[in-house]
Design an enzyme around this catalytic site. Structure first.
Site, short mmCIF file in Angstrom:
data_model
loop_
_atom_site.label_atom_id
_atom_site.label_comp_id
_atom_site.label_asym_id
_atom_site.label_seq_id
_atom_site.Cartn_x
_atom_site.Cartn_y
_atom_site.Cartn_z
N HIS A 119 -12.74 42.60 -1.83
CA HIS A 119 -13.27 41.63 -2.77
C HIS A 119 -12.19 41.14 -3.74
O HIS A 119 -11.36 41.93 -4.16
CB HIS A 119 -14.40 42.29 -3.57
CG HIS A 119 -15.09 41.37 -4.50
ND1 HIS A 119 -15.94 40.37 -4.07
CD2 HIS A 119 -15.04 41.29 -5.85
CE1 HIS A 119 -16.39 39.71 -5.13
NE2 HIS A 119 -15.87 40.23 -6.22
N SER A 129 4.97 28.19 28.16
CA SER A 129 4.60 29.54 27.69
C SER A 129 4.43 30.53 28.84
O SER A 129 4.97 31.64 28.80
CB SER A 129 3.30 29.45 26.90
OG SER A 129 3.46 28.59 25.81
#
Ligand code: NDP
Length: 455
Positions: free
Chosen positions: A443, A17
């Protein structure tokens, strides 16, 4: 020494990486770059770490989904996982990604030099190819990004055990596996193997999992893993392994003889210094790692190091950022240093743990008991309402009393890593508990609990 074609502005040792990120970014700024890699392009993350591990996590999670399906009205019938098929599919995906990364290097104009590199002196790296041939590269600068390797404990028969690299090469899974360690890799593989139908016994030498994480969170992970059926043994380890591959006997520190099909030694990783011949370049090693300054520079002014070989925060995104910061600073005229504070991290255990900032223990040590306030929500998520089973979530905020600043934001539960990734932005910007409270809840979600914790 060497032909003109072997002279580079930058020679990178290691195509993982950090090395890949640095090489491509330096090339994009116009540098002539070579990357030396003796193994597969992609490094730990792509070939034998984050990526194949996460695919195995997804694969193993179907066990829980299938178990819960009936409570949502589904008749699933008998289901069985064929781990061999999953492992082969994961290997095929790793092959695809390996090819992609080789292509990315080509397109970036970076020369890939296949073979193991070692320093001849501070500017020359000799690359030994598999066919025995050698090539010497001259780098005006050299970046060491050779990563880390799993560390085997010094117990008799340790060579009979697997390390995490080996897990991705397996063709099938045995019925029972013993795991040594209580860290990231041990917990993640305990859950993967259990999900794929293996009986798992995990031996942890300390008294809790995931040392260094907020202890309350690691206790919730433990609870979830034990409830799922993973056998956790604390204050115990393995002292010897004997037998044949696939048919092993492990001796525990309590003197028991445990038969099993495999032992995973997940006892940490160490910088991969072997073979680099750093002394030839005059690069110092301290505590088995390469120390660097804030600019990723070693004690030799034109030699730099990034990623796990420096043993700072051994996570892919950190190595990538270190590599890019190095390249932008040296080749792009945009000097910058990496901020190693407030790095979010996740353990892809089941339940999943993710965290950013200070743990309760760290905050108490820094600010004292009167300087810290804790907020928690502990509940079973709506996804588990119908099955009425499965692990409970814990959401936790660690807040500095004087400023109201959120010092730490932690979670165990579904999508914890995805949620904490976003919370990390707010924490990095210095969000206070009042900022969290002012945010309207979304919600019904799990993460809405972070913005509705009563004062
Ligand atoms: P860790 O350091 O996280 O855990 C090592 C574990 O092995 C600890 O529980 C340690 O115990 C135990 N241990 C060490 N030596 C021995 C021994 N001789 N006998 C028995 N137990 C022992 O290492 P991992 O290998 O799990 O992971 C290495 C690194 O890789 C991580 O720190 C992380 O940086 C990275 N990683 C990140 C992942 C992610 O982001 N999701 C996933 C996997 C790895 P003790 O605590 O007592 O020292």
């Amino acid at each position: 020494m060497g032909a003109e074609s072997d002279h580079f502005d930058l020679v990178v040792i290691g195509a993982g990486s950090g090395g890949l990120a640095a090489a491509k970014r330096a090339a994009s700024h116009g540098a002539r770059v070579a990357v030396v890699e003796g193994d597969r392009v992609g490094g730990t993350c792509v070939i034998r770490g984050c990526v194949p591990k996460k695919l195995l996590v997804y694969g193993s999670a179907y066990r829980h989904l299938l178990a819960d399906a009936a409570s949502y009205g589904w008749s699933v019938g008998e289901s069985r996982c064929d781990p061999g098929r999953l492992l082969a599919a994961v290997r095929a995906e790793v092959d695809r990604l390996n090819g992609l990364h080789i292509g990315f290097l080509e397109r970036a104009g970076v020369e890939l030099v296949t073979g193991w590199g070692r320093f001849l002196d501070a500017h020359h790296v000799e690359v030994s190819r598999r066919d025995g041939s050698r090539r010497v590269l001259h780098g005006a600068r050299v970046l060491i990004a050779a990563g880390g390797r799993p560390h085997r404990p010094a117990i008799p028969g340790a060579e009979l055990g697997w390390v995490s690299d080996d897990m991705f090469l397996l063709e099938d899974l045995p019925q029972r596996v013993l795991i040594v360690g209580g860290g990231f890799i041990a917990c993640e593989f305990a859950c993967i193997l259990h999900g794929l139908g293996v009986v798992v016994d995990q031996f942890v030498r300390g008294d809790h999992l995931l040392r260094g994480f907020d202890m309350e969170l690691s206790d919730v992970v433990r609870e979830g893993m034990e409830a799922a059926g993973i056998n956790l043994h604390f204050a115990q380890t393995l002292t010897a392994i004997s037998g044949q591959p696939g048919d092993l006997i492990a001796t525990t520190s309590d003197g028991l003889q445990e038969p099993c099909g495999g032992v995973l030694l997940a006892t940490g990783r160490k910088p991969f210094l072997a073979g680099l011949e750093l002394a030839a370049a005059g690069v110092h090693i301290a505590a088995e790692r390469i120390p660097v300054d804030g600019d990723q520079r070693t004690n030799v002014p034109h030699i730099f190091a990034v990623g796990d070989i420096t043993d700072r925060i051994n996570l892919t995104p950190v190595a990538v950022d270190e590599g890019r910061a190095f390249a932008d600073s040296l080749y792009g005229g945009r000097p910058r240093q990496v901020d190693h504070d407030l790095v979010a991290s996740a353990v892809f255990s089941q339940p999943e743990l993710a965290t950013v900032g200070l743990s309760e223990e760290q905050a108490l040590a820094r600010y004292g008991p009167d300087g810290v306030r804790l907020y928690r929500a502990r509940f079973r998520s709506m996804a588990q309402a119908l099955p009425q089973s499965g692990p409970r979530c814990l959401l936790k905020l660690v807040v500095e009393v004087a400023s109201g600043r959120v010092l730490g934001c932690h979670m165990v539960g579904e999508h914890a890593a995805e949620i904490i990734q976003m919370a990390a932005i707010a924490i990095g910007m210095g969000a206070t508990k009042a900022d969290f409270d002012r945010t309207m809840a979304l919600h019904p979600t799990v993460s809405e609990e972070f913005v509705t914790m009563p004062e």
